[in-house]
Scaffold this active site. Structure first.
Site, PDB file in Angstrom:
ATOM      1  N   GLU A  50       0.413  -1.463   0.283  1.00  0.00           N
ATOM      2  CA  GLU A  50      -0.220  -0.019   0.363  1.00  0.00           C
ATOM      3  C   GLU A  50       0.795   1.054  -0.287  1.00  0.00           C
ATOM      4  O   GLU A  50       1.974   0.991   0.680  1.00  0.00           O
ATOM      5  CB  GLU A  50      -1.082  -0.111   1.734  1.00  0.00           C
ATOM      6  CG  GLU A  50      -1.854  -1.227   1.332  1.00  0.00           C
ATOM      7  CD  GLU A  50      -2.874  -1.017   0.618  1.00  0.00           C
ATOM      8  OE1 GLU A  50      -3.649   0.168   0.231  1.00  0.00           O
ATOM      9  OE2 GLU A  50      -3.109  -2.246   0.396  1.00  0.00           O
ATOM     10  N   GLY A  51       0.373   1.848  -0.965  1.00  0.00           N
ATOM     11  CA  GLY A  51       1.676   3.911  -0.907  1.00  0.00           C
ATOM     12  C   GLY A  51       2.225   3.314  -1.699  1.00  0.00           C
ATOM     13  O   GLY A  51       2.716   4.892  -1.844  1.00  0.00           O
ATOM     14  N   CYS A  52       2.559   2.611  -2.534  1.00  0.00           N
ATOM     15  CA  CYS A  52       3.103   2.960  -4.180  1.00  0.00           C
ATOM     16  C   CYS A  52       2.350   3.451  -5.072  1.00  0.00           C
ATOM     17  O   CYS A  52       1.352   2.762  -5.583  1.00  0.00           O
ATOM     18  CB  CYS A  52       4.169   1.551  -3.813  1.00  0.00           C
ATOM     19  SG  CYS A  52       5.382   1.339  -2.769  1.00  0.00           S
ATOM     20  N   GLN A  53       3.396   4.247  -5.807  1.00  0.00           N
ATOM     21  CA  GLN A  53       2.365   5.205  -7.181  1.00  0.00           C
ATOM     22  C   GLN A  53       2.121   4.096  -8.425  1.00  0.00           C
ATOM     23  O   GLN A  53       1.058   3.696  -8.684  1.00  0.00           O
ATOM     24  CB  GLN A  53       2.867   5.413  -7.381  1.00  0.00           C
ATOM     25  CG  GLN A  53       2.239   6.498  -9.081  1.00  0.00           C
ATOM     26  CD  GLN A  53       3.017   7.412  -9.019  1.00  0.00           C
ATOM     27  OE1 GLN A  53       4.161   7.751  -9.128  1.00  0.00           O
ATOM     28  NE2 GLN A  53       2.743   8.636 -10.122  1.00  0.00           N
ATOM     29  N   SER A  54       3.894   3.013  -8.264  1.00  0.00           N
ATOM     30  CA  SER A  54       3.600   1.040  -9.023  1.00  0.00           C
ATOM     31  C   SER A  54       3.026   0.610  -8.511  1.00  0.00           C
ATOM     32  O   SER A  54       2.702   0.145  -7.119  1.00  0.00           O
ATOM     33  CB  SER A  54       4.871   1.887  -9.690  1.00  0.00           C
ATOM     34  OG  SER A  54       5.418   1.752  -8.892  1.00  0.00           O
TER      35      SER A  54
END
Length: 141
Positions: A50-54
């Site tokens: 969670e929290g990653c753009q990719s």
């Protein structure tokens, strides 16, 4: 097996070989190609960070008192960034992972050269790795 500090120092020295950040980014992309690949059965929402753009999938396996990480991402630069973490933190005890301050990331200048969204993603990867370590440490008791 090299100590965490030896692996960190090796990474710092590798990055010192490059003059500018375009070369360093290219090196991170190369590191992405060497990422210990996650088994396809773990490329599921349960293993997404969670929290990653990719999209970044991270799996941890606990054997003989050590944590082994594999990962994958749909973005090549992100694969390299997660490999920078795995190269140091995989095959370590949960306590070693918990105690590591990841100072080598600052030493190579990574944090200051990432976009805000990639910095957030890096923080999310670190958090997930540390959470795995905490969970495995709790199982030891």
């Amino acid at each position: 097996m090299n100590t965490m500090k030896e692996v960190e120092q090796s990474l710092i020295e590798e990055f010192e070989l490059f003059e500018d950040w375009m070369d360093k980014y290219n090196y991170i992309i190369e590191l992405g190609k060497e990422l210990p690949m996650i088994d396809p059965q773990y490329k599921t929402p349960e293993f997404l960070i969670e929290g990653c753009q990719s999209q970044v999938w991270l799996h941890a396996d606990y054997r003989d008192g050590r944590v082994f990480f594999t990962a994958d991402s749909d973005a090549i630069i992100t694969k390299g960034i997660v490999n920078l973490l795995i190269r140091v933190l995989s095959e370590r005890t949960p306590q070693e992972i918990i105690d590591n301050d990841l100072g080598y990331l600052d030493a190579i200048g990574l944090k200051e050269h990432l976009s805000p969204t990639r910095s957030n993603g890096l923080a999310s990867m670190i958090k997930q790795i540390k959470l795995y370590a905490v969970a495995f440490k709790a199982k030891e008791c």
